[in-house]
Scaffold this motif. Structure first.
Motif, PDB file in Angstrom:
ATOM      1  N   ARG A 150     -22.550  10.514 -51.285  1.00 20.03           N
ATOM      2  CA  ARG A 150     -23.396  11.560 -51.860  1.00 20.03           C
ATOM      3  C   ARG A 150     -22.966  11.575 -53.314  1.00 20.03           C
ATOM      4  O   ARG A 150     -22.324  12.485 -53.803  1.00 20.03           O
ATOM      5  CB  ARG A 150     -23.044  12.863 -51.124  1.00 20.03           C
ATOM      6  CG  ARG A 150     -24.063  13.961 -51.080  1.00 20.03           C
ATOM      7  CD  ARG A 150     -23.521  15.190 -50.376  1.00 20.03           C
ATOM      8  NE  ARG A 150     -23.978  16.340 -51.117  1.00 20.03           N
ATOM      9  CZ  ARG A 150     -24.867  17.234 -50.670  1.00 20.03           C
ATOM     10  NH1 ARG A 150     -25.347  17.163 -49.456  1.00 20.03           N
ATOM     11  NH2 ARG A 150     -25.256  18.220 -51.442  1.00 20.03           N
ATOM     12  N   GLU A 187     -30.146  14.169 -53.131  1.00 16.26           N
ATOM     13  CA  GLU A 187     -31.373  14.880 -52.770  1.00 16.26           C
ATOM     14  C   GLU A 187     -32.444  14.563 -53.814  1.00 16.26           C
ATOM     15  O   GLU A 187     -32.224  14.734 -55.013  1.00 16.26           O
ATOM     16  CB  GLU A 187     -31.122  16.397 -52.701  1.00 16.26           C
ATOM     17  CG  GLU A 187     -32.418  17.150 -52.387  1.00 16.26           C
ATOM     18  CD  GLU A 187     -32.233  18.643 -52.121  1.00 16.26           C
ATOM     19  OE1 GLU A 187     -31.096  19.102 -51.977  1.00 16.26           O
ATOM     20  OE2 GLU A 187     -33.276  19.329 -52.066  1.00 16.26           O
ATOM     21  N   TRP A 239     -32.859  11.947 -49.861  1.00 17.53           N
ATOM     22  CA  TRP A 239     -33.255  12.885 -48.816  1.00 17.53           C
ATOM     23  C   TRP A 239     -34.009  14.070 -49.406  1.00 17.53           C
ATOM     24  O   TRP A 239     -33.891  14.378 -50.586  1.00 17.53           O
ATOM     25  CB  TRP A 239     -32.068  13.330 -47.970  1.00 17.53           C
ATOM     26  CG  TRP A 239     -31.181  14.377 -48.574  1.00 17.53           C
ATOM     27  CD1 TRP A 239     -31.356  15.726 -48.531  1.00 17.53           C
ATOM     28  CD2 TRP A 239     -29.947  14.155 -49.290  1.00 17.53           C
ATOM     29  NE1 TRP A 239     -30.324  16.361 -49.180  1.00 17.53           N
ATOM     30  CE2 TRP A 239     -29.450  15.422 -49.656  1.00 17.53           C
ATOM     31  CE3 TRP A 239     -29.225  13.011 -49.657  1.00 17.53           C
ATOM     32  CZ2 TRP A 239     -28.263  15.579 -50.370  1.00 17.53           C
ATOM     33  CZ3 TRP A 239     -28.051  13.181 -50.368  1.00 17.53           C
ATOM     34  CH2 TRP A 239     -27.584  14.440 -50.711  1.00 17.53           C
ATOM     35  N   LYS A 250     -33.634  17.078 -44.274  1.00 19.26           N
ATOM     36  CA  LYS A 250     -32.717  18.073 -43.710  1.00 19.26           C
ATOM     37  C   LYS A 250     -33.504  18.981 -42.775  1.00 19.26           C
ATOM     38  O   LYS A 250     -34.601  19.422 -43.112  1.00 19.26           O
ATOM     39  CB  LYS A 250     -32.104  18.911 -44.831  1.00 19.26           C
ATOM     40  CG  LYS A 250     -31.127  18.166 -45.735  1.00 19.26           C
ATOM     41  CD  LYS A 250     -29.779  17.968 -45.059  1.00 19.26           C
ATOM     42  CE  LYS A 250     -28.713  17.733 -46.096  1.00 19.26           C
ATOM     43  NZ  LYS A 250     -28.059  18.962 -46.533  1.00 19.26           N
ATOM     44  N   ASP A 305     -25.147  17.354 -40.289  1.00 28.15           N
ATOM     45  CA  ASP A 305     -24.557  18.006 -41.468  1.00 28.15           C
ATOM     46  C   ASP A 305     -23.960  19.320 -40.969  1.00 28.15           C
ATOM     47  O   ASP A 305     -24.688  20.278 -40.727  1.00 28.15           O
ATOM     48  CB  ASP A 305     -25.653  18.232 -42.522  1.00 28.15           C
ATOM     49  CG  ASP A 305     -25.236  19.220 -43.618  1.00 28.15           C
ATOM     50  OD1 ASP A 305     -24.127  19.777 -43.541  1.00 28.15           O
ATOM     51  OD2 ASP A 305     -26.041  19.437 -44.539  1.00 28.15           O
ATOM     52  N   HIS A 342     -23.967  22.950 -44.043  1.00 28.00           N
ATOM     53  CA  HIS A 342     -24.906  23.902 -44.651  1.00 28.00           C
ATOM     54  C   HIS A 342     -25.368  25.023 -43.739  1.00 28.00           C
ATOM     55  O   HIS A 342     -25.924  26.001 -44.225  1.00 28.00           O
ATOM     56  CB  HIS A 342     -26.083  23.138 -45.279  1.00 28.00           C
ATOM     57  CG  HIS A 342     -25.649  22.419 -46.508  1.00 28.00           C
ATOM     58  ND1 HIS A 342     -25.152  21.138 -46.470  1.00 28.00           N
ATOM     59  CD2 HIS A 342     -25.566  22.822 -47.794  1.00 28.00           C
ATOM     60  CE1 HIS A 342     -24.802  20.784 -47.686  1.00 28.00           C
ATOM     61  NE2 HIS A 342     -25.036  21.778 -48.517  1.00 28.00           N
ATOM     62  N   GLU A 378     -19.781  17.494 -47.135  1.00 31.12           N
ATOM     63  CA  GLU A 378     -19.438  17.748 -48.536  1.00 31.12           C
ATOM     64  C   GLU A 378     -17.927  17.764 -48.665  1.00 31.12           C
ATOM     65  O   GLU A 378     -17.250  18.593 -48.049  1.00 31.12           O
ATOM     66  CB  GLU A 378     -20.064  19.064 -49.009  1.00 31.12           C
ATOM     67  CG  GLU A 378     -21.576  18.913 -49.121  1.00 31.12           C
ATOM     68  CD  GLU A 378     -22.312  20.147 -49.598  1.00 31.12           C
ATOM     69  OE1 GLU A 378     -23.488  19.998 -49.977  1.00 31.12           O
ATOM     70  OE2 GLU A 378     -21.747  21.253 -49.578  1.00 31.12           O
TER      71      GLU A 378
HETATM   72  C1  PEP Z   1     -27.297  20.309 -49.826  1.00 34.54           C
HETATM   73  O1  PEP Z   1     -27.243  19.277 -49.150  1.00 34.54           O
HETATM   74  O2  PEP Z   1     -26.485  20.592 -50.729  1.00 34.54           O
HETATM   75  C2  PEP Z   1     -28.351  21.300 -49.492  1.00 34.54           C
HETATM   76  C3  PEP Z   1     -28.820  22.154 -50.368  1.00 34.54           C
HETATM   77  O3  PEP Z   1     -28.713  21.192 -48.194  1.00 34.54           O
HETATM   78  P1  PEP Z   1     -29.920  21.848 -47.394  1.00 34.54           P
HETATM   79  O4  PEP Z   1     -31.181  21.320 -47.991  1.00 34.54           O
HETATM   80  O5  PEP Z   1     -29.661  21.355 -46.017  1.00 34.54           O
HETATM   81  O6  PEP Z   1     -29.780  23.349 -47.519  1.00 34.54           O
END
Ligand code: PEP
Ligand code: CO
Length: 441
Positions: A110, A235, A258, A284, A344, A347, A389
């Protein structure tokens, strides 16, 4: 009008794009986008296709994804020491998983582009002063001043250059001898070596040493042990940036992109953009997602049902994963679209400590992972990977773990620009737990 080198489908421009900054100067933005469109690609189409093949193996149950890095990278963090510490952590975790679970690990940082953040509030209030929220170094500065918080399109260019620097370090570290499996001990450094997880790692590294010595004695010294295949991801949030770096049908800002939980509206610009590119993509999936909604997303993002094209990154929370995940997995399995299921566990498990710090409890993170493995075991589907993370440093941002960081310790080294990250020993602890769960699955 902006000029770009794009030849992919531009339908996303007709759709609503959530979470875009209010750039104060649209002419400057157009100038920056025009300049980005002339810059060299950061990654190549063939590398993206290779990653699609690697993820295809995950969809068949033959490999496991390890994706991780900062919540938000910073420009200041694009240093040799910072990148090396994160890579060491990723390599250590990958070794624990490969050796402990006997599975090939697809390593995705990431990293090298994770500079933009979706936010739940557009503004932040401190002592009666209201300013735009921080949206990542690609947009504005974290410092709470009007100057820093004003979105600056010039930051998109710095994001490109910091991504290039980071990627260059990653390519050098992973192919220049540093990631050689014979170096497995040297990645265990500093504070982590003294932690319970670090000592456990040292024993595993000793086992690997003996295995390598045995192979050498047998006359086998394969080149695969000398380098590591590492991919970049972030992202895909700022669509002007992503579009400007799209060459042909590939978004060359990273290998894997993503779409976040807040921007995955089926009729929104982000899903339209992700549809238009040929990179492997992820989306996500939060706890409010229904099976029908998920099937619409998989049909939109992987209409050709290509294995490796689509990764579903679930972030349901420890409290909900066992209740919500089964119907999502069953629906996709019944539909037959090949996907990689990635957990994940970060989050869905964020909360505010009494001191005001945003944090995560290591035990809840593990609990969501256990739930993910349990659900896949019950359904006979493949738990395809983890998305976490972390940072390579000895930060105190998440509570728990083998060093038992308490809520009262969070102030000691709380350095994240956005969400709380696991430190290196917590990340290693997690890798050992995941390896065990995978072995049993
Ligand atoms: C992220 O991966 O930092 C994040 C904001 O994730 P999500 O879109 O799953 O809330
Ligand atoms: Co985050």
């Amino acid at each position: 009008m902006t000029i770009t080198a794009s030849t992919h489908d531009l339908a996303w421009r007709e759709r609503r794009a959530a979470q875009q900054p209010d750039w104060p100067d649209s002419e400057r933005l157009a100038g920056v986008v025009g300049e980005l469109a002339t810059l060299p690609p950061l990654v190549f189409a063939g590398e993206c296709d290779q990653l699609t093949e690697r993820i295809a193996a995950v969809t068949r149950g033959e490999a496991f994804i390890l994706q991780g890095g900062d919540c938000a990278e910073t420009f200041a963090g694009a240093t040799a020491a910072g990148v090396r510490a994160k890579l060491q952590t990723l390599l250590q975790m990958a070794v624990v998983l490969t050796y402990g679970a006997s599975v090939p690990v697809v390593k995705i940082g990431r990293m090298a582009g994770q500079f933009a953040k979706p936010r739940s509030q557009p503004v932040e209030v401190q002592d009666g002063i209201t300013l735009p929220c921080y949206r990542g170094d690609a947009v504005n500065g974290l410092e709470f001043t009007a100057e820093a918080r004003t979105p600056d399109p010039g930051r998109l260019l710095r994001a490109y250059h910091c991504s290039a620097v980071t990627l260059n370090l990653c390519r050098a570290f992973t192919t220049g001898g540093y990631a050689d499996l014979h170096q497995v001990h040297t990645w265990n450094q500093d504070f982590v070596a003294d932690s319970p997880a670090g000592r456990r790692y040292e024993r595993l590294a000793g086992d690997i040493d003996r295995a390598l010595a045995f192979m050498r004695a047998c006359g086998a010294d394969p080149a695969e042990l000398r380098t590591v295949e590492l991919y970049s991801s972030h992202e895909a949030l700022l669509l002007d940036y992503e579009d400007a770096l799209t060459r042909g049908r590939y978004d060359t800002s990273a290998h894997f992109l993503w779409i976040g939980e807040r921007t995955r509206a089926l009729d929104g610009a982000h899903i339209a953009f992700a549809r238009s590119i040929a990179n492997p993509v992820g989306v996500k999936i939060g706890p409010s997602t229904t099976p029908d909604e998920l099937l619409e997303l998989t049909a939109a993002l992987n209409p050709a049902r290509q294995p490796g094209r689509l990764t579903l990154i679930t972030r349901l929370g420890a409290a909900r994963v066992r209740e919500v995940l089964p119907s999502l997995v069953s629906a996709v399995a019944a539909d037959g679209t090949p996907v990689a299921w990635v957990c994940d566990p970060m989050h869905g498990n964020t909360f505010e400590a009494p001191s005001g710090y945003k944090t995560r409890n290591f035990d809840e993170v593990l609990d969501e992972l256990h739930g993910f493995f349990d659900v896949h075991r019950d359904l006979g589907t493949h738990p395809g990977g983890i998305h976490i993370e972390f940072t390579g440093d000895n930060v105190t941002e998440c509570v728990g773990g083998s060093y038992e960081i308490a809520a009262a310790d969070l102030h000691q080294r709380y350095e994240t620009a956005c969400d709380p990250r696991l430190n290196r020993s917590q990340a290693l602890d997690l890798a050992f737990t995941v390896a065990e769960s995978y072995r049993k699955s």
